[in-house]
Write a protein that holds these residues in place. Sequence first.
Motif, mmCIF file in Angstrom:
data_model
loop_
_atom_site.group_PDB
_atom_site.id
_atom_site.type_symbol
_atom_site.label_atom_id
_atom_site.label_comp_id
_atom_site.label_asym_id
_atom_site.label_seq_id
_atom_site.Cartn_x
_atom_site.Cartn_y
_atom_site.Cartn_z
ATOM 1 N N LEU C 121 -0.158 -4.744 2.990
ATOM 2 C CA LEU C 121 -0.955 -3.851 3.837
ATOM 3 C C LEU C 121 -0.720 -4.166 5.310
ATOM 4 N N LEU C 122 -0.647 -5.470 5.607
ATOM 5 C CA LEU C 122 -0.393 -5.853 6.995
ATOM 6 C C LEU C 122 1.006 -5.416 7.419
ATOM 7 N N ALA C 123 1.924 -5.367 6.448
ATOM 8 C CA ALA C 123 3.287 -4.941 6.774
ATOM 9 C C ALA C 123 3.377 -3.422 6.869
ATOM 10 N N GLY C 124 2.299 -2.720 6.578
ATOM 11 C CA GLY C 124 2.299 -1.270 6.727
ATOM 12 C C GLY C 124 2.637 -0.519 5.455
ATOM 13 N N TRP C 125 2.640 -1.203 4.319
ATOM 14 C CA TRP C 125 2.788 -0.470 3.050
ATOM 15 C C TRP C 125 1.419 0.108 2.747
ATOM 16 N N ASN C 126 1.300 1.406 2.804
ATOM 17 C CA ASN C 126 -0.023 2.002 2.692
ATOM 18 C C ASN C 126 0.123 3.356 2.018
ATOM 19 N N ALA C 127 -0.555 3.504 0.878
ATOM 20 C CA ALA C 127 -0.450 4.779 0.162
ATOM 21 C C ALA C 127 -1.338 5.850 0.791
ATOM 22 N N GLY C 128 -2.186 5.470 1.717
ATOM 23 C CA GLY C 128 -2.945 6.445 2.484
ATOM 24 C C GLY C 128 -4.208 6.970 1.825
#
Lengths: 226, 239, 482
Positions: C121-128
């Motif tokens: 999540l911190l790395a920006g992997w985000n399903a939104g």
Amino acid sequence: MAGPLRQGNCYHPGKATLTQRLMSMHPFQWFPFRSLLNPTAAFAELSNAHPDPTRMFFRRILWLALAPPAFVFVGSSLFGWRLGAAEPLRLPGDVLTLIGIGYFLALTFGFVSTAVLSRWMASTYGARDQLGVHFALVTIVAMPIVIASVCHLFPHVFINMLALIPALLWSLYLLYKGLPVALGIEPERGMLMASALVGCLLVGAVGLLGLTVALWTNGVGPTIGI
Amino acid sequence: MDGVGLHKRLEANSGLLIFGILLVSAIGGLVQVLPSIFQDSLVAPTAQTTPYDPSELIGRDIYIREGCGVCHSQQVRPLLAEIKRYGPYSRAGESAYDRPFLWGSKRTGPDLHRIGGRYSDEWHRLHLIDPRSVVPNSIMPAYPWLAERPANRGPDVRRRMRALQALGHPYSEAEIAAAPAALAGLMEIDALIAYLQGLGATLNAGGFDQASRTAPSTREQRPHSADGGDAHFAPEAAG
Amino acid sequence: MAVEQAAGRALRPAGVYHDRAVTALVLCSVVWALLGMLAGLYVAAELVWPEIDFGREWLSYGRLRTLHTNAVIFGFGVSALMGTAFYSVQRTCHVPLFAPRLAWFCCIGWQLGMLAGGLSLLAGWNAGKEYAELEWPFDIAIAVVWVCFAVVFFGTIAKRRIQPIYVSNWFYGALIIVIAMLHIVNSLAVPVGLSKSYSLFAGAQDAIVQWWYGHNAVGFLLTGGFLGMLYYFLPKHADRPIWSYRLSIVAFWSFTYAYIWAGPHHLHYNAIPEWVQSLGMVMSLVLLAPSWATMVNGVMTVAGAWEKLKTDPALKFIVLSLAFYGLATFEGPMMSIKSVNVVSHFTDWTIGHVHSGALGWNAMITFGTFYFLVPRLMGAPLHSVRLANIHFWLALAGTMLYILAMWGAGVSQGLLWLSLDEIGELSFSFKDIMASMAPYYALRLAAGLIFFAGVLLLAFNLFMTVKGRRTIAVAPPKTTGF
């Protein structure tokens, strides 16, 4: 120590000087103020007293409920309400009067219903169930909030929150501390009863908030575009 | 047999209990959610809604990556004050190509569904790199890294478009083949700005009825307001 | 429940409750509480001083806030639920865990999954999708661990030596079954590389599916799961049976039936069909009944066991958690009423509501359970009752302050956003309203600090308790089958 003082309650108003009258007053008549300085003693006194509910209502609760609306009335007419976002909101006198009366009625209802609720719970927790005691308890517990409501004289939302929240936490502390003493139950049982009361009061508070908002959206109060 | 007796049998049988829970909890979903999934009209694009072009698509994915939706909704409710503040209210069909939807649940910042064309690209660039340079009291985070990275990082844009194509987005093979070229030279910030400028832009320009589906979404035609931060969704800006 | 305690090898290993995975899960849960709440504090501070992300991506509000919610719900919450489920299912079934190695797999798998997921999540992997932000590789990992959780849990129930399945297990069971159903459906997506996927559902349909998931993750995890905890640990604390068995039956089934309908109240006045919204609202109101039925059951159970408070500092937390549970389950239905929701939606009132549940109910009952459980797992008394009492007051003050600050902020936002002047134009610009929130956000940060200080005391107290431990093994009572 409480014994002689209680008898001293039957003073003759015509003859006594002011000092004598104060000296001879039942401690009950001034304990709401002392409860701020020495709550333990105030609660201990209450535990032995049998205050009359009617007297408590007319001599204590009504006045406590009157103070905050009075402060709001004065403050709003002098300075106007500051919500933080813009110019102070100045309301016409009749609206202020209406708000003041509404506030007074809500507070009175709040005090009375809390006391009644507390008495209703008393049997479950084995506590004293004279209504007068519960009225008196509510007045002591509510005292910090009523005093802090002086901040209504300058009705800025945030300043008011800053003053009222610590007062509220102090009242909460008084409730947990004082309820078992005043109602003559074990501290543990008092803790349970106080928590049940806190739960009810929170529900009441949020219910009031919801009711207010629902009134706004149904055309009572400020103009909102929905 | 009374209710409690019946329940005693149920709670003595783990299989029955599991089945019971599954059944009882599924009813709501079956009656309320399932019909919506098969109601095609809910996701029929409005006349103005077109699939995102490559830069908008990448920009949208960046918007999701940075968690913009945590503070910005994309859903103008049909309320007088919201229409005045943001613009025409949101229609279901406008989100037909949104996977996932980004309607949001919190407005720490303003709604963005009608942000397109309200500010110039340059304003957005300044605002994203240093929000407080254009909106003094803003509490929005700064996104300086967006200006330092090429837009074609991460999974290839053609793969993204193919996946969406498989889900029914009408991309042609030619569009997909041309996508990398469309991103050439763009930074992430350009893609994000392209996405933001596309949000509700046709509506802002002409409203639901005037804009036609075939109208080219040329960014040059949009009104550029160069008024900086003063009109940040102020009443007077909500034409 | 009579239990026999014996040290070490006095009993055959097969005849001993498997509590080491429970211990590990409980301690991991405390670590997650610290991490998740620290992240929460940091994002609260970022709303006051936005510069403190120092231009770093991984400290950026959008990513850190996502980490906060995931760490507290799935790290702290689920670890606590899994641990207490493993603990209580053995004791209510009178058998050791089915497949204890699989229980260890659940424990380790979940912790590693959440740790890697948090970093992603911190790395920006985000399903939104809210509360389902982890990307598809983690969704699969979660599903695998969850199925193992189900196998261990229902396997233990299947080999039980007491015929009736105790009520706490109904709730834990509903947690496992319903969350599995929601998670799988809501996470359906087409992957594009490891870090990115596109939802199978689009737009309005995605919204309906997401809030069917999102609301019931609250329902069956944060409400139902923790009710399982309540139904086991409250009677244990109080040393008396639950007040009304009938009420618990009615409450459980009506809760399981009604909760699932309430999701669309998150989408009032949004672009979804009117009937879905109205149905969501009505069912949300209906939900008050089963929620409060359970509260009454809990309050009445503990009302007769007040003596226990003398020796059990942890019971206090559970008593108070019931009060906040009462608040949150009243506030929720109230906020689902359209004429209230029109003001409260999109505001900080929602955040306050979530925290009255999350801090006042979930965290408080978990703390109470941990103060009870860790000394028993360790065979050592709680390090300090005094510290636990201080923690109680910090938790109460922090929660109250948080709720009040967010009520103030939320109602102001709702009113000011919609407010029109005498000629019918908007009274306030958005940025002025936003700027006026600063004091409330500062107050909220203070509330968070107070609450977090309490959690630090908890962690220290439990750590010292663990240090003073001795080996302990508990055997099931010698009952004979059905």
